[in-house]
Scaffold this motif. Structure first.
Motif, PDB file in Angstrom:
ATOM      1  N   TRP A  27       1.002  -1.458  -0.137  1.00 46.38           N
ATOM      2  CA  TRP A  27       0.029  -0.109   0.407  1.00 46.38           C
ATOM      3  C   TRP A  27       1.162   1.680   0.308  1.00 46.38           C
ATOM      4  N   ILE A  28       2.240   1.399   0.665  1.00 47.51           N
ATOM      5  CA  ILE A  28       2.993   2.033   0.854  1.00 47.51           C
ATOM      6  C   ILE A  28       3.449   2.961  -0.768  1.00 47.51           C
ATOM      7  N   HIS A  72      -0.955   6.042  -4.069  1.00 49.76           N
ATOM      8  CA  HIS A  72      -0.907   6.767  -2.546  1.00 49.76           C
ATOM      9  C   HIS A  72       0.045   7.863  -2.102  1.00 49.76           C
ATOM     10  N   TRP A  73       0.876   8.469  -2.910  1.00 52.68           N
ATOM     11  CA  TRP A  73       1.905   9.136  -2.451  1.00 52.68           C
ATOM     12  C   TRP A  73       1.396  10.690  -3.451  1.00 52.68           C
ATOM     13  N   ASP A 123       2.847   1.457  -3.424  1.00 49.13           N
ATOM     14  CA  ASP A 123       1.406   2.395  -4.329  1.00 49.13           C
ATOM     15  C   ASP A 123       1.562   3.703  -5.141  1.00 49.13           C
ATOM     16  N   LYS A 173      -5.114  -0.064   5.808  1.00 50.14           N
ATOM     17  CA  LYS A 173      -4.750   1.236   6.354  1.00 50.14           C
ATOM     18  C   LYS A 173      -4.156   1.535   7.543  1.00 50.14           C
ATOM     19  N   ARG A 191       0.345  13.910   4.595  1.00 45.90           N
ATOM     20  CA  ARG A 191      -0.238  13.686   5.624  1.00 45.90           C
ATOM     21  C   ARG A 191       1.102  13.454   6.530  1.00 45.90           C
ATOM     22  N   ASP A 193      -4.822  13.474   0.565  1.00 43.98           N
ATOM     23  CA  ASP A 193      -4.928  11.864   1.119  1.00 43.98           C
ATOM     24  C   ASP A 193      -3.178  11.482   1.138  1.00 43.98           C
ATOM     25  N   GLY A 194      -2.524  11.845   0.411  1.00 42.97           N
ATOM     26  CA  GLY A 194      -1.122  11.677  -0.142  1.00 42.97           C
ATOM     27  C   GLY A 194      -0.270  10.971   1.075  1.00 42.97           C
ATOM     28  N   ILE A 195       0.743  10.223   0.971  1.00 42.44           N
ATOM     29  CA  ILE A 195       1.708  10.298   1.875  1.00 42.44           C
ATOM     30  C   ILE A 195       2.372  11.231   2.613  1.00 42.44           C
ATOM     31  N   TYR A 237      -4.948   7.802   8.511  1.00 46.85           N
ATOM     32  CA  TYR A 237      -4.966   6.753   7.895  1.00 46.85           C
ATOM     33  C   TYR A 237      -5.648   5.762   9.446  1.00 46.85           C
TER      34      TYR A 237
END
Length: 228
Positions: free
Chosen positions: A10-11, A16-17, A13, A191, A26, A21-23, A179
């Protein structure tokens, strides 16, 4: 192991960056809460700790007060302050920072006054005999020698704040805790684990940086004495 592998995937992917709501977003929010909290707490607690360590005044009161602060329930205090200030996004930041500052003060205060108290009294007396003022003794003698312990207090405070800043998501703020809070109601445990892993990795990275800084702040004369 499957859960950890899914969280790592997941990280990793790229989807998700990016986005709100991307890493990176956050992570920046989490670091922002942490940095603001530690800055305010340092200004309050370290200043007071230096005064206590140099003068010896209010030490007993400060020990009792920091013990009481440690005993406060973080989530309960946050909920109470959030109700008092309101749950709007802008207003929610105030109770969050207050709660995190309360959490950060005890290790900062203890590190500051114990660091100054650890300075050899003979060194302080020698500085006075040379005609130094109390202000000069504090800044030119006591603080440099106490700096490793002061940094140690900052290190402890940063780690506690990084771990606890996840509660900001409880009252609709951002950060890595988003998350965890968002995933729990829908039972998205991958998550949840992602949030926990990211907070852990951030804490470890900051721990490593602060350990290095703490070692570098040891005065050369003290390092030479220890190695002799």
């Amino acid at each position: 192991m499957n859960a950890i592998a899914e969280a790592v995937a997941w990280i990793g992917d790229p989807a998700h960056w990016t986005g709100p709501d991307g890493i990176p977003t956050r992570l920046a929010e989490h670091l922002g809460y942490t940095g603001l909290t530690v800055l305010i707490a340092v200004l309050l607690a370290v200043t007071l700790g230096l005064y206590i360590g140099h003068t010896g005044r209010f030490r007993g009161i400060s020990i009792g007060a920091t013990g009481a602060l440690r005993a406060l329930p973080t989530l309960g205090l946050l909920t109470y302050l959030a109700i008092a200030f309101g749950f709007g996004i802008r207003l929610a930041l105030i109770p969050t920072i207050i709660v995190l500052v309360v959490l950060a003060i005890p290790p900062l205060l203890a590190g500051a006054y114990s660091g100054v108290e650890s300075v050899d009294p003979r060194t302080v007396d020698a500085a006075r005999s040379m005609g130094m003022t109390e202000w000069q003794i504090l800044w030119k003698v006591e603080i440099p020698l106490a700096l490793p312990l002061i940094i140690g207090g900052i290190r402890s405070a940063v780690l506690q704040v990084v771990a606890t800043a996840t509660v900001a998501a409880y009252i609709s703020l951002g950060g890595l805790g988003r998350y965890i809070i968002d995933a729990l109601p829908v039972r998205d445990y991958t998550k949840v684990l992602v949030g926990a892993l990211l907070v852990t990795l951030l804490a470890l990275a900051l721990e490593g940086i602060l350990i290095l800084i703490q070692r570098l702040t040891v005065p050369a004369g003290v390092r030479a004495t220890r190695s002799a």
